[in-house]
Scaffold this motif. Structure first.
Motif, PDB file in Angstrom:
ATOM      1  N   UNK A 143       9.556   2.866   9.520  1.00 47.60           N
ATOM      2  CA  UNK A 143       8.095   2.794   9.496  1.00 47.60           C
ATOM      3  C   UNK A 143       7.507   4.034  10.150  1.00 47.60           C
ATOM      4  N   UNK A 144       8.046   4.409  11.305  1.00 49.37           N
ATOM      5  CA  UNK A 144       7.575   5.599  12.009  1.00 49.37           C
ATOM      6  C   UNK A 144       7.698   6.834  11.133  1.00 49.37           C
ATOM      7  N   UNK A 145       8.866   6.988  10.511  1.00 48.43           N
ATOM      8  CA  UNK A 145       9.117   8.184   9.701  1.00 48.43           C
ATOM      9  C   UNK A 145       8.166   8.266   8.518  1.00 48.43           C
ATOM     10  N   UNK A 146       7.902   7.140   7.871  1.00 46.43           N
ATOM     11  CA  UNK A 146       7.082   7.160   6.662  1.00 46.43           C
ATOM     12  C   UNK A 146       5.579   7.193   6.946  1.00 46.43           C
ATOM     13  N   UNK A 167       7.759  -7.545   1.767  1.00 49.11           N
ATOM     14  CA  UNK A 167       8.979  -6.879   1.312  1.00 49.11           C
ATOM     15  C   UNK A 167       8.741  -6.100   0.022  1.00 49.11           C
ATOM     16  N   UNK A 168       9.235  -4.870   0.029  1.00 52.88           N
ATOM     17  CA  UNK A 168       9.260  -4.035  -1.172  1.00 52.88           C
ATOM     18  C   UNK A 168      10.709  -3.909  -1.609  1.00 52.88           C
ATOM     19  N   UNK A 169      10.946  -3.913  -2.917  1.00 54.72           N
ATOM     20  CA  UNK A 169      12.315  -3.878  -3.427  1.00 54.72           C
ATOM     21  C   UNK A 169      12.704  -2.485  -3.902  1.00 54.72           C
ATOM     22  N   UNK A 195       7.795   1.284   3.295  1.00 47.20           N
ATOM     23  CA  UNK A 195       7.333   0.381   4.347  1.00 47.20           C
ATOM     24  C   UNK A 195       5.832   0.126   4.226  1.00 47.20           C
ATOM     25  N   UNK A 196       5.091   1.103   3.714  1.00 42.12           N
ATOM     26  CA  UNK A 196       3.657   0.916   3.495  1.00 42.12           C
ATOM     27  C   UNK A 196       3.435  -0.155   2.430  1.00 42.12           C
ATOM     28  N   UNK A 197       4.247  -0.110   1.371  1.00 39.54           N
ATOM     29  CA  UNK A 197       4.152  -1.137   0.328  1.00 39.54           C
ATOM     30  C   UNK A 197       4.469  -2.518   0.907  1.00 39.54           C
ATOM     31  N   UNK A 198       5.481  -2.582   1.786  1.00 40.66           N
ATOM     32  CA  UNK A 198       5.838  -3.858   2.409  1.00 40.66           C
ATOM     33  C   UNK A 198       4.671  -4.395   3.245  1.00 40.66           C
ATOM     34  N   UNK A 199       3.970  -3.497   3.927  1.00 37.70           N
ATOM     35  CA  UNK A 199       2.796  -3.899   4.718  1.00 37.70           C
ATOM     36  C   UNK A 199       1.685  -4.395   3.794  1.00 37.70           C
ATOM     37  N   UNK A 200       1.481  -3.711   2.677  1.00 41.65           N
ATOM     38  CA  UNK A 200       0.486  -4.155   1.692  1.00 41.65           C
ATOM     39  C   UNK A 200       0.727  -5.625   1.327  1.00 41.65           C
ATOM     40  N   UNK A 201       1.996  -5.907   0.947  1.00 42.34           N
ATOM     41  CA  UNK A 201       2.313  -7.241   0.459  1.00 42.34           C
ATOM     42  C   UNK A 201       2.173  -8.279   1.574  1.00 42.34           C
ATOM     43  N   UNK A 202       2.552  -7.897   2.792  1.00 42.14           N
ATOM     44  CA  UNK A 202       2.438  -8.826   3.920  1.00 42.14           C
ATOM     45  C   UNK A 202       0.987  -9.237   4.149  1.00 42.14           C
ATOM     46  N   UNK A 203       0.059  -8.324   3.877  1.00 39.19           N
ATOM     47  CA  UNK A 203      -1.364  -8.579   4.106  1.00 39.19           C
ATOM     48  C   UNK A 203      -2.058  -9.150   2.867  1.00 39.19           C
ATOM     49  N   UNK A 211       9.240  -5.906   6.517  1.00 40.52           N
ATOM     50  CA  UNK A 211       8.618  -5.726   7.833  1.00 40.52           C
ATOM     51  C   UNK A 211       8.017  -7.033   8.330  1.00 40.52           C
ATOM     52  N   UNK A 212       7.986  -7.158   9.651  1.00 38.92           N
ATOM     53  CA  UNK A 212       7.256  -8.247  10.301  1.00 38.92           C
ATOM     54  C   UNK A 212       6.030  -7.661  10.978  1.00 38.92           C
ATOM     55  N   UNK A 213       4.894  -8.338  10.788  1.00 44.03           N
ATOM     56  CA  UNK A 213       3.635  -7.885  11.356  1.00 44.03           C
ATOM     57  C   UNK A 213       3.043  -8.984  12.237  1.00 44.03           C
ATOM     58  N   UNK A 214       2.245  -8.545  13.202  1.00 43.08           N
ATOM     59  CA  UNK A 214       1.413  -9.466  13.981  1.00 43.08           C
ATOM     60  C   UNK A 214       0.018  -8.860  14.035  1.00 43.08           C
ATOM     61  N   UNK A 215      -0.992  -9.701  13.858  1.00 43.59           N
ATOM     62  CA  UNK A 215      -2.370  -9.216  13.768  1.00 43.59           C
ATOM     63  C   UNK A 215      -3.209  -9.818  14.889  1.00 43.59           C
ATOM     64  N   UNK A 216      -3.872  -8.936  15.610  1.00 47.75           N
ATOM     65  CA  UNK A 216      -4.898  -9.354  16.573  1.00 47.75           C
ATOM     66  C   UNK A 216      -6.222  -9.296  15.816  1.00 47.75           C
TER      67      UNK A 216
END
Length: 428
Positions: free
Chosen positions: A372-375, A267-269, A400-408, A279-284
């Motif tokens: 996410x798509x738009x950004x 999450x980004x604030x 949304x990119x920042x949110x992905x950063x934090x999720x990972x 965002x919710x992510x799933x990783x293969x």
């Protein structure tokens, strides 16, 4: 009788007034603006009308649209009949027709315009989308058929002109595939006439000009696409060239097929201009594929309201890694029962997080994740004054990119087997 030699690719266009909208896109030197100007002169000679010519900045009109129309009138030998005063800047025809000129940088002056039945927006991609919609409202006449002519060199696919007349992935609008236009050259869809042109369609261009356009292929591929090929695309170097969008059901099905999926949330604030992006992510992990399948994206919302809207995370007790720059906000959500922790931030963390995301072989986003798509679909690197890529800065602020950063935050993506991962800063 008027005799005028024109480029064959524009002959039918000159006298085709069947559609309300006529959208002309093309490369440099294709003569699209010239033939629109000629089309206007011929129409206003034949019918008494008022036409409005628009550019984003009024001061650019005199040396472009106005001088082009004046040149055509002189070339046709009609300067003794058609007057071209510059104060106010107008073109007046003997039958009472006239062309008036306005800039979108002075919108108040549009309010006094009446009975305009034709509008030409030159370099329409420079005009704001709100301005385009405002001009549609100014196009009105009690009796005459209404027309809007739009001309532009192609820009990025994130521009409103592409989204409105071709494809808007974020809002699931698909009017015309631009590749179809490039192949067919002219296409009619509903009440819109599309026309594509390049320098090859202008038989009056010197060979040296075309050669200059061809040279761009070697030193500026983006400009070559625009100037020589006349095609829309992404301007700049994509940050995530492996990003793709699939239907939501297909994404969920792919996630279910992963033997041991790694699930993460980040999450980004933001509040005023920035956004709360979750965002919710799933990783293969085995195949190095990142799936993005859920999002929350809102601004101007207080923390208590946000907590209510993402309450499902409190029920599932999912771990949310969040922006460590907002410790008070993280503490608030923790007090409300959320399993939220700060992601690590350090000198150079933006670059390291970006590199981490780029290591995925594929990044697959659900089509339900509109923000996410738009950004991220057309996210490109910012450049310095010398045109060099800045590897941790982008053309937009992608929350949304920042949110992905934090999720990972605590996840490591191993380098792909059989080769190294290329980063654009290594190109310097």
């Amino acid at each position: 009788m008027i005799e005028k030699e024109v480029n064959p690719h524009f002959e039918e266009f000159l006298f085709d007034w069947n559609q309300k909208f006529q959208f002309l896109v093309g490369g440099y030197g294709s003569s699209k603006s010239y033939h629109i100007a000629l089309k206007l002169v011929l129409k206003l000679l034949a019918e008494k009308r008022t036409a409005l010519v628009i550019r984003e900045v009024y001061e650019t009109i005199r040396e472009s649209c106005f001088s082009l129309l004046e040149e055509i009138i002189i070339d046709l030998g009609l300067e003794h009949k058609i007057k071209c005063p510059t104060s106010p800047m107008q073109i007046r025809f003997p039958n009472g027709s006239k062309i008036i000129f306005k800039g979108m940088d002075k919108p108040a002056k549009l309010k006094s315009i009446n009975n305009v039945s034709i509008i030409w927006i030159e370099e329409c991609s420079e005009v704001k989308y709100a301005g385009f919609k405002e001009l549609i409202g100014r196009l009105r006449h009690p009796n005459l058929k209404l027309h809007m002519l739009l001309s532009t060199n192609p820009v990025g696919e994130d521009n409103w002109s592409f989204k409105h007349f071709f494809k808007d992935v974020e809002n699931n609008r698909h009017i015309l595939d631009d590749d179809e236009l490039y192949e067919r050259r002219t296409v009619i869809v509903g009440d819109t006439y599309y026309h594509h042109s390049t320098a090859d369609d202008n038989l009056f261009l010197p060979d040296s000009y075309v050669e200059q356009l061809e040279e761009m292929k070697e030193y500026d591929p983006d400009l070559y696409r625009i100037a020589r090929k006349g095609r829309f695309g992404v301007n700049g170097t994509k940050v995530l060239p492996q990003f793709q969008v699939l239907p939501h059901d297909e994404v969920l099905s792919a996630i279910r097929a992963i033997k041991s999926p790694v699930k993460r949330a980040g999450m980004d604030f933001g509040f005023e201009e920035s956004y709360n992006a979750l965002v919710r992510l799933a990783i293969d992990h085995d195949n190095k594929i990142l799936y993005i399948y859920w999002e929350y994206y809102k601004n101007k919302t207080t923390d208590d309201i946000t907590a209510e809207e993402i309450a499902e995370f409190k029920k599932t007790h999912e771990l949310i890694k969040a922006d460590s720059a907002e410790p008070k906000t993280i503490q608030y959500f923790r007090q409300k029962g959320f399993n939220m922790k700060a992601a690590k931030k350090f000198q150079g963390s933006r670059l390291q997080y970006t590199r981490k995301v780029k290591r995925f072989k594929k990044i697959i986003c659900s089509d339900s994740c509109k923000s996410v798509m738009r950004e991220l679909k057309n996210l490109t690197y910012a450049t310095d004054k010398n045109g060099n890529i800045i590897p941790d800065e982008f053309n937009i602020d992608p929350h949304t990119f920042s949110a992905i950063w934090y999720a990972l935050d605590d996840y490591e993506v191993a380098d792909l087997k059989g080769g190294s991962v290329w980063f654009p800063e290594e190109r310097r």
